[in-house]
Design an enzyme around this catalytic site. Structure first.
Site, PDB file in Angstrom:
ATOM      1  N   ASP A 243       0.858  -1.184   0.000  1.00 34.02           N
ATOM      2  CA  ASP A 243       0.000   0.000   0.000  1.00 34.02           C
ATOM      3  C   ASP A 243       0.893   1.231   0.000  1.00 34.02           C
ATOM      4  OD1 ASP A 243      -2.342   1.451  -0.072  1.00 34.02           O
ATOM      5  OD2 ASP A 243      -3.082   0.765   1.872  1.00 34.02           O
ATOM      6  N   ASP A 244       0.310   2.358  -0.373  1.00 31.91           N
ATOM      7  CA  ASP A 244       1.093   3.590  -0.388  1.00 31.91           C
ATOM      8  C   ASP A 244       1.377   4.095   1.014  1.00 31.91           C
ATOM      9  OD1 ASP A 244      -1.564   4.312   0.111  1.00 31.91           O
ATOM     10  OD2 ASP A 244      -1.634   5.889  -1.404  1.00 31.91           O
TER      11      ASP A 244
ATOM     12  N   ASP B 127      -2.101   4.626   7.747  1.00 29.04           N
ATOM     13  CA  ASP B 127      -2.494   5.816   8.505  1.00 29.04           C
ATOM     14  C   ASP B 127      -2.883   5.406   9.920  1.00 29.04           C
ATOM     15  OD1 ASP B 127      -3.752   8.127   9.523  1.00 29.04           O
ATOM     16  OD2 ASP B 127      -4.457   8.730   7.555  1.00 29.04           O
TER      17      ASP B 127
END
Length: 172
Positions: free
Chosen positions: A106-107, A110
């Protein structure tokens, strides 16, 4: 991204990432992953994980790329998670049904909500992100850059070229 007492998008620290920087960061991530593998396949968490997964798969020489779609964001608000698309049966079988030998990409991690959900589905997979925030960092096996929780990353696919006023004029 957040709700309640969390900072609004306007109150967050902007962190713009160029295509060049993102590509360098993905290659650095791959360099670290090279020591961890081998992997049977890459599973991109869509949509943010698509671009880094393509770069990582190329650099690792992996041809099998699958996706898992977990929706949590609606514009700038974070809501309930839903798996809109799971990994294929073929990909799951490569990982023995538990994710062993699979690389999830994933980028960004969070809050960790998406990562937790994917971890529950593929508990033995290796989870890698390009960027990590403190709340989600414990869920990630490999990442490149840590940013503060109040940072809003502007990825190159989400931005366009436009004039930016000087900082002295009150620009963020």
């Amino acid at each position: 991204m957040g709700s309640g007492a969390e900072a609004s998008v306007a109150e967050r620290r902007p962190f713009p990432v160029s295509w060049d920087q993102f590509h360098r960061d993905c290659r650095a991530l791959t360099w670290r992953l090279n020591a961890v593998g081998p992997f049977h396949a890459v599973v991109a968490i869509t949509r943010g994980g698509l671009v880094p997964a393509a770069i990582v798969a190329r650099e690792l020489g992996l041809r099998v790329i699958d996706t898992i779609c977990v929706a949590s964001y609606a514009h700038d608000k974070q809501g309930e998670l839903q798996v809109l698309k799971g990994v294929s049966e073929q990909t799951a079988a490569l990982g023995g049904g538990t994710g062993k030998g699979l690389l999830i990409v994933d980028d960004l991690v969070d809050t960790g909500k998406t990562g937790r959900m994917v971890r529950d589905l593929l508990p033995d997979a290796h989870f890698a992100t390009v960027y990590a925030k403190p709340k989600g960092k414990p869920l990630v096996d490999t990442f490149i850059t840590e940013v503060s929780q109040d940072t809003w990353i502007f990825f190159p696919w989400d931005t366009g070229l436009s004039f930016q006023p000087p900082l002295k004029d009150g620009a963020a």
